[in-house]
Enzyme design. Structure first.
Site, short mmCIF file in Angstrom:
data_model
loop_
_atom_site.label_atom_id
_atom_site.label_comp_id
_atom_site.label_asym_id
_atom_site.label_seq_id
_atom_site.Cartn_x
_atom_site.Cartn_y
_atom_site.Cartn_z
N LYS A 19 -0.79 -0.91 1.78
CA LYS A 19 -0.14 0.42 1.73
C LYS A 19 -1.06 1.49 2.31
O LYS A 19 -0.63 2.32 3.11
CB LYS A 19 0.24 0.79 0.28
CG LYS A 19 1.24 -0.16 -0.36
CD LYS A 19 1.64 0.29 -1.75
CE LYS A 19 0.52 0.27 -2.77
NZ LYS A 19 -0.06 -1.07 -3.03
N ARG A 93 5.99 3.67 -9.54
CA ARG A 93 5.69 2.27 -9.84
C ARG A 93 6.53 1.74 -11.00
O ARG A 93 6.37 0.57 -11.39
CB ARG A 93 4.21 2.15 -10.23
CG ARG A 93 3.29 1.70 -9.10
CD ARG A 93 1.88 1.70 -9.65
NE ARG A 93 0.98 0.81 -8.97
CZ ARG A 93 0.16 1.20 -7.99
NH1 ARG A 93 0.17 2.43 -7.55
NH2 ARG A 93 -0.67 0.32 -7.46
N ARG A 127 -12.61 -5.59 -0.36
CA ARG A 127 -12.24 -4.21 0.01
C ARG A 127 -13.40 -3.26 -0.30
O ARG A 127 -14.00 -3.32 -1.36
CB ARG A 127 -10.99 -3.77 -0.76
CG ARG A 127 -10.72 -2.29 -0.65
CD ARG A 127 -9.28 -1.92 -0.93
NE ARG A 127 -8.89 -2.12 -2.32
CZ ARG A 127 -7.65 -1.88 -2.75
NH1 ARG A 127 -6.71 -1.48 -1.93
NH2 ARG A 127 -7.36 -2.09 -4.01
N ARG A 160 -14.15 -0.77 -5.64
CA ARG A 160 -13.43 -0.26 -6.81
C ARG A 160 -13.70 -1.13 -8.03
O ARG A 160 -13.75 -2.35 -7.92
CB ARG A 160 -11.92 -0.22 -6.50
CG ARG A 160 -11.55 0.96 -5.65
CD ARG A 160 -10.12 0.94 -5.16
NE ARG A 160 -9.13 0.48 -6.12
CZ ARG A 160 -7.82 0.50 -5.89
NH1 ARG A 160 -7.36 0.98 -4.73
NH2 ARG A 160 -6.97 0.05 -6.77
N ARG A 171 -3.14 -6.74 -12.33
CA ARG A 171 -2.38 -5.74 -11.55
C ARG A 171 -1.16 -6.40 -10.90
O ARG A 171 -0.10 -5.78 -10.78
CB ARG A 171 -3.30 -5.10 -10.51
CG ARG A 171 -4.24 -4.08 -11.13
CD ARG A 171 -5.46 -3.81 -10.29
NE ARG A 171 -5.19 -3.30 -8.98
CZ ARG A 171 -6.03 -3.39 -7.95
NH1 ARG A 171 -7.20 -3.98 -8.09
NH2 ARG A 171 -5.70 -2.89 -6.79
#
Ligand SMILES: Nc1nc2c(ncn2[C@@H]2O[C@H](COP(=O)(O)OP(=O)(O)O)[C@@H](O)[C@H]2O)c(=O)[nH]1
Ligand SMILES: Nc1ncnc2c1ncn2[C@@H]1O[C@H](COP(=O)(O)OP(=O)(O)O)[C@@H](O)[C@H]1O
Length: 227
Positions: A19, A93, A127, A160, A171
């Site tokens: 995203k 969400r 990431r 993160r 998640r």
């Protein structure tokens, strides 16, 4: 009569589906303003605001933060953005959030990135992010020019706290249980556009073609800001 050429879009997809990556390509191509709910929450955490500290434990455990808290934050930011075209990333969400958005703004299009969970798991642990801008990198896919540093500011990149294998699994579960129903909600309203694949570079040309047809020409010419 006031002629309004506003274009308002939402980008959805499981965590790690791309995203943020696709949003930055959309904003570059069409000049829409980008608002990411995750970036808004991380800015509160970084600023050590009371709300940020309360939300951090939810986020680090891979749970969604409460609907009323995130809806208040995001709707206030959208109101501040005034008469502009925008791309909303990470919100709504839940169906409750989608209804609260609907009560104030009209969403023209929902871009759904449909990427298999197996593909995603590998991506998130590699990431790296530049916290203040929201720019994302990946060791394999789009590494920074200088390892560990943001391309634009030269500031250090971080990982993160919620990009650990255990939290990523939670998640994905939250996505399945709470966010997938939002896809149905938008499908029934006739605004859902789904793009399936395992590689952003293959998905992106389809999104680009789709939006080029959708976004008014006048808007594309002037970069999308303002009515
Ligand atoms: N290997 C690989 N990594 C990707 C691809 N697309 C995005 N990424 C990386 O995957 C991670 C998650 O992407 P991101 O845009 O942050 O996803 P989001 O969580 O949905 O906003 C980031 O590190 C991206 O750089 C892809 O096609 N292949
Ligand atoms: N709309 C939202 N509703 C509830 N929680 C949210 C929302 N947006 C973000 N969050 C919280 O922030 C975390 C990070 O969100 P985000 O940066 O969008 O990450 P990703 O798409 O990679 O999972 C989520 O796992 C969740 O805890």
């Amino acid at each position: 009569m006031v002629v309004r050429n506003l274009f308002r879009a939402v980008i959805m997809g499981p965590p790690g589906s791309g995203k943020g990556t696709v949003s930055s390509r959309i904003t570059e191509s069409f000049g829409l303003q980008h608002l990411s709910s995750g970036d808004v929450l991380r800015a509160h955490i970084k600023a050590k605001s009371e709300l940020g500290l309360l939300m951090k434990s939810c986020i680090d455990q891979g749970q969604l933060v409460p609907d009323d808290v995130i809806s208040r934050l995001i709707l206030a930011s959208l109101r501040d953005m005034g008469q502009s075209s925008w791309l909303l990333d990470g919100f709504p969400r839940t169906v409750v959030q989608a209804e609260s958005l609907d009560s104030v703004f009209t969403v023209d299009t929902v871009i759904n990135l449909d990427v298999p969970f197996e593909t995603i798991k590998e991506r998130l642990t590699s990431r790296w992010v530049h916290l203040s801008s929201g720019r994302v990198y990946n060791i394999d896919f789009n590494p920074p020019r200088i390892p560990g540093l943001d391309d634009v500011t030269g500031e250090p990149l971080t990982q993160r706290d919620d990009d650990t294998p255990v939290t990523v699994s939670r998640r994905l579960k939250a996505y399945e249980n709470q966010t997938q129903p939002v896809l149905e909600y938008y499908r029934s309203k006739g605004v859902l556009a789904t793009f399936s694949g395992t590689e952003t570079n293959k998905i992106w040309p389809h999104v680009l073609t789709f939006l080029t047809k959708k976004i008014p020409q006048s808007q594309q010419a002037r970069g999308g800001g303002g009515a």
